[in-house]
Write an enzyme that holds these catalytic residues in place. Structure first.
Site: not given
Ligand code: DGL
Length: 258
Positions: A76, A187
Site C-alpha cells: 500500500c 495506489c
Molecule cells: N491501496 C492503497 C495505496 O496503495 C490505498 C487505498 C486507500 O486509500 O486506502 O495507496
C-alpha cells in the site's frame, strides 16, 4: 533450509489493492506461503491523517508478525508513506518492503513527456512522493493527481461499469483534452482499473506500477537473508480481511484469480 525460511511472507494493504502486489509476488515466488491481510473495514486510508494510518498499519503488522511472518510487504503506497520508517525502526531484523509510486521508470522512459501520477491524497502529500518528484521533475513533466473515491470502485466490485467510466471521464477530463504519455498507478488498487483508465485516455498511454519491482526487491532481500523457502510444491495463501461480512474476502480471492 532453516525453520525461519519456511515461514510465510505477510502482505498488508488498506483493502484489496494489495492483491495486485500479491499476484506479482506469487508469480515470482510461487513456492512461498503468504498471509494476506486487507483492512477493508477501515478503508480508505488515503484521506485519513497520517498518524492514524501509521497506527492502523503498525497494529496490523504486529498482528501479522505474531502469526509468524518472516517478512512484511506493505502493499500500500499510503501505508508505506505513513509507516515504513517506524516499522523499520521497530523491527530492524525483519525484511520490511514498502511500495512507492513508479515515478522513476515512468519519467526515465518518457523523457520530455507528460506523466500523470495517480495516487491517494496522503501519498501525493507525503515527503516520500514529493522527494521522488523533485528528483525527476527535470526529466519529464510530472502531474500529481489525488483521486478520492477511486479505490472504492475496486472495494465495491464495480470494475468495468458505466458508473466507473463516468467517474473516470470526470476525473481525467483535462487529460483527455491534453493527453499524457504515461500514467503512474501510485495506489495498489489502481492496477485493477487499468483497462478502464486506458479506455478513457486512449490506447497509446503507458502504465507504470510498483508491483513487479516490489516482488523483485522482496526476492532479493529474502535471498540476502538466506530465508527463501525451498518447497518444491506451490505455497499456500491465507486470505484475511477486517470486513466482517465476508464479501471482501470473497472478492479478494476473485481478484487474485483475475
Ligand atoms: N491501496 C492503497 C495505496 O496503495 C490505498 C487505498 C486507500 O486509500 O486506502 O495507496
Amino acid at each position: 533450509m532453516t525453520k525461519r525460511a519456511s515461514l510465510p511472507i505477510a502482505v498488508f494493504d488498506s483493502g484489496m489493492g494489495g492483491i495486485s502486489v500479491l499476484r506479482e509476488l506469487y508469480k515470482l515466488m510461487p513456492y512461498e506461503d503468504y498471509l494476506f491481510f486487507g483492512d477493508s473495514a477501515n478503508a480508505p486510508y488515503g484521506g485519513r491523517p497520517v498518524e492514524q494510518v501509521r497506527s492502523l498499519t503498525m497494529d496490523r503488522v504486529a498482528q501479522l508478525l505474531d502469526m509468524g511472518a518472516k517478512a512484511v510487504v506493505v502493499a500500500c503506497n499510503t501505508a508505506t508513506s505513513a509507516a515504513i520508517v517506524s516499522l523499520r525502526e521497530k523491527y530492524p531484523t525483519i525484511p520490511m518492503i514498502g511500495l512507492e509510486p513508479a515515478i522513476k521508470p515512468a519519467a526515465v522512459q518518457n523523457p520530455g513527456g507528460r506523466v500523470l501520477i495517480l495516487a491517494t491524497e496522503l501519498t501525493v502529500n507525503q515527503p516520500k512522493c514529493r522527494l521522488l518528484m523533485e528528483r525527476y521533475e527535470r526529466t519529464a513533466t510530472l502531474i500529481p493527481l489525488s483521486a478520492p473515491g477511486l479505490m472504492e470502485f475496486v472495494e465495491r466490485d464495480l470494475l468495468h461499469t458505466d458508473e466507473l467510466d463516468a467517474f473516470l471521464r470526470r476525473l481525467l477530463a483535462p487529460y483527455i483534452e491534453n493527453p499524457v504519455d504515461a500514467v503512474v498507478l501510485g495506489c495498489t488498487h489502481y492496477p485493477f482499473l487499468r483497462d478502464d483508465i486506458a479506455k478513457v485516455l486512449g490506447g497509446k498511454v503507458k502504465f507504470y506500477d510498483g508491483g513487479a519491482g516490489t516482488a523483485r526487491e522482496t526476492h532479493y532481500l529474502l535471498e540476502q537473508d538466506a530465508i527463501l523457502n525451498d518447497y518444491t510444491h506451490k505455497g499456500q495463501i491465507h486470505f484475511m480481511n477486517s470486513d466482517p461480512s465476508g464479501k471482501s474476502l470473497e472478492l479478494s480471492k476473485r481478484l487474485f484469480q483475475l
